[in-house]
Design an enzyme around this catalytic site. Structure first.
Site, short mmCIF file in Angstrom:
data_model
loop_
_atom_site.label_atom_id
_atom_site.label_comp_id
_atom_site.label_asym_id
_atom_site.label_seq_id
_atom_site.Cartn_x
_atom_site.Cartn_y
_atom_site.Cartn_z
N ASP A 141 28.77 90.91 21.94
CA ASP A 141 29.07 90.89 23.38
C ASP A 141 27.92 90.25 24.15
OD1 ASP A 141 27.51 93.08 22.60
OD2 ASP A 141 28.45 94.51 23.97
N TYR A 167 40.05 88.63 8.94
CA TYR A 167 41.06 87.60 8.71
C TYR A 167 41.77 87.76 7.38
CZ TYR A 167 40.39 84.22 12.52
OH TYR A 167 40.38 83.59 13.72
N ASP A 204 34.61 78.65 20.03
CA ASP A 204 35.39 78.08 21.14
C ASP A 204 34.58 78.12 22.43
OD1 ASP A 204 37.71 77.62 19.62
OD2 ASP A 204 39.02 78.37 21.23
N LYS A 224 27.98 93.32 15.26
CA LYS A 224 28.34 94.45 16.14
C LYS A 224 27.91 95.71 15.38
CE LYS A 224 30.22 96.16 19.89
NZ LYS A 224 29.70 95.93 21.25
N ASP A 232 35.01 82.69 15.25
CA ASP A 232 36.19 82.03 15.85
C ASP A 232 36.04 82.01 17.37
OD1 ASP A 232 38.83 80.96 16.04
OD2 ASP A 232 39.55 82.95 16.57
C1 IPM Z 1 40.22 77.88 14.19
C2 IPM Z 1 41.62 78.32 14.54
C3 IPM Z 1 42.17 79.10 13.36
C4 IPM Z 1 41.32 80.32 13.18
C5 IPM Z 1 43.66 79.47 13.45
C6 IPM Z 1 44.52 78.26 13.74
C7 IPM Z 1 44.14 80.17 12.22
O1 IPM Z 1 41.62 79.07 15.71
O2 IPM Z 1 40.06 77.10 13.24
O3 IPM Z 1 39.29 78.31 14.85
O4 IPM Z 1 41.54 81.35 13.82
O5 IPM Z 1 40.42 80.26 12.34
MN MN Z 2 39.68 79.24 16.68
#
Ligand code: IPM
Ligand code: MN
Length: 362
Positions: free
Chosen positions: A222, A135, A250, A190, A246
């Site tokens: 993975d 990042y 999710d 990884k 990240d």
């Molecule tokens: C998160 C979001 C951010 C990230 C984006 C909006 C930059 O997806 O907070 O997970 O990738 O960290």
């Molecule tokens: Mn995210």
């Protein structure tokens, strides 16, 4: 105590407004000051993270953040896009430790796409390193390739990198968090392919020796992605880098069926923190008054606990949220037959009422 309030874009303003009403119900002594961030700041000041907003955030004890982003900014040059605001806040405030709980609320077991028995009682804490990795690694950019499969072609590149102190400090955060839970850490890497993550794995292993009471295991990313949908309850604390964190956070959040319920905290070394819902700005439902404010309300509870030293107030918010769920109130994202559909404002009202009622009855 000062809270910087940064609602941002899309549903950000609606959900943060409810969190503020909840905070005001608690009768605590803190000051709140709002500022624009993301697309809203770009529209007003030509930059997603104006100097004044950054200054307010730096000087506050905590930041309550809504969400940023909208498709209409996709064509802007990268440095002006709304996402740069959250990345800039993380970097400038040194918010390296991101806590993303994935908790399955018993009343919402049916909302998951997995079978109830796989997720009932699920309680995972993903600890994502937030200021390093691909990042932020330099160099990055575009150029003409001098080697590779297509020398002379246009190419783009980013740099994955971690320094030893960056890995050490996030490993300590994970082991310490595990001590307060079931004393198990899974480090996700990884290492079979990437030097950065062999380094990560070696350092987490070293740091782990200082925590003999905590069980450490390692998993490739993975496989971790697969295990999360196969047997998610095997995980307790998961620690990983910025990029894998990240993606996995999710995935873990959606296992609970209700990303609209999940708060997050991003902390620096002095426990100054930024608190935001795990979901995004949802421009498709912005302004309709239907967004779920509970993730933001629960983020305010995390803020009270981690940065403002008000654990009882945090408990009050969390039990109020439990009680509105028990009453059967649901926003559209978690609604199912037999429950009562409510909007953003009504959900906020219900949490405020639950707190007030508990206060009166003691
Ligand atoms: C998160 C979001 C951010 C990230 C984006 C909006 C930059 O997806 O907070 O997970 O990738 O960290
Ligand atoms: Mn995210």
């Amino acid at each position: 105590m000062k809270i910087a309030v940064l609602p941002g874009d899309g549903i950000g303003t609606e959900i943060v407004a409810e969190a503020i009403r909840v905070l005001e119900t608690l009768d605590l002594k803190f000051e709140m000051e709002s500022a624009l961030v993301g697309g809203a700041a770009y529209e007003a000041h030509g930059h997603p993270l104006p100097e004044a907003t950054l200054k307010l955030a730096k000087e506050a004890d905590a930041v309550l953040f809504g969400a940023v982003g909208d498709w209409k900014y996709d064509k802007l040059e990268r440095s002006l896009r709304p996402e740069q605001a959250i990345l800039g806040l993380r970097k400038n405030l040194g918010l390296f430790a991101n806590f993303r709980p994935a908790i399955c609320y018993e009343q919402l077991v049916g909302a998951s796409s997995l079978k109830p028995e796989l997720i009932s009682g699920l309680d995972i804490l993903i600890i994502r390193e937030l200021t390093g990795d691909i990042y932020f690694g330099q160099p990055r950019g575009r150029r003409t390739a001098v080697d590779g499969h297509f020398p002379g072609a246009e190419e783009a590149f980013d740099t994955m990198r971690y320094s030893r102190p960056e890995v050490e400090r996030i490993a300590h955060v994970a082991f310490q968090a595990a001590r307060k839970r079931s004393k198990r850490v899974t480090s996700v890497d990884k290492a079979n392919v990437l030097e950065t993550f062999q380094f990560w794995k070696d350092i987490v292993t070293e740091v782990g020796k200082e925590y003999p009471d905590v069980e450490l295991d390692h998993m490739y990313v993975d496989n971790a992605a697969m295990q999360l949908v196969k047997a998610p309850k095997k995980f307790d604390v998961v620690v990983t880098g910025n990029m894998f964190g990240d993606i996995l956070s999710d995935e873990a959040a959606m296992l609970t069926g209700s990303i609209g319920m999940l708060p997050s905290a991003s902390l620096n070394a002095s426990n100054q923190g930024l608190y935001e819902p795990s979901h995004g700005s949802a421009p498709d439902i912005a302004g309709k008054g239907v967004a779920n404010p509970l993730a933001t309300i629960l983020s305010a509870a995390m803020m009270l606990r981690f940065s403002l030293n008000q654990p009882e107030a945090a408990d009050r918010i969390e039990s109020a949220v439990q009680s509105v769920l028990a009453q059967g109130l649901r926003t559209a994202d978690i609604w199912s037959a037999g429950t009562t559909k409510v909007g953003t404002r009504e959900m906020g009202d219900a949490v405020v009422a639950a707190i007030t009622k508990k206060t009166i009855t003691g």
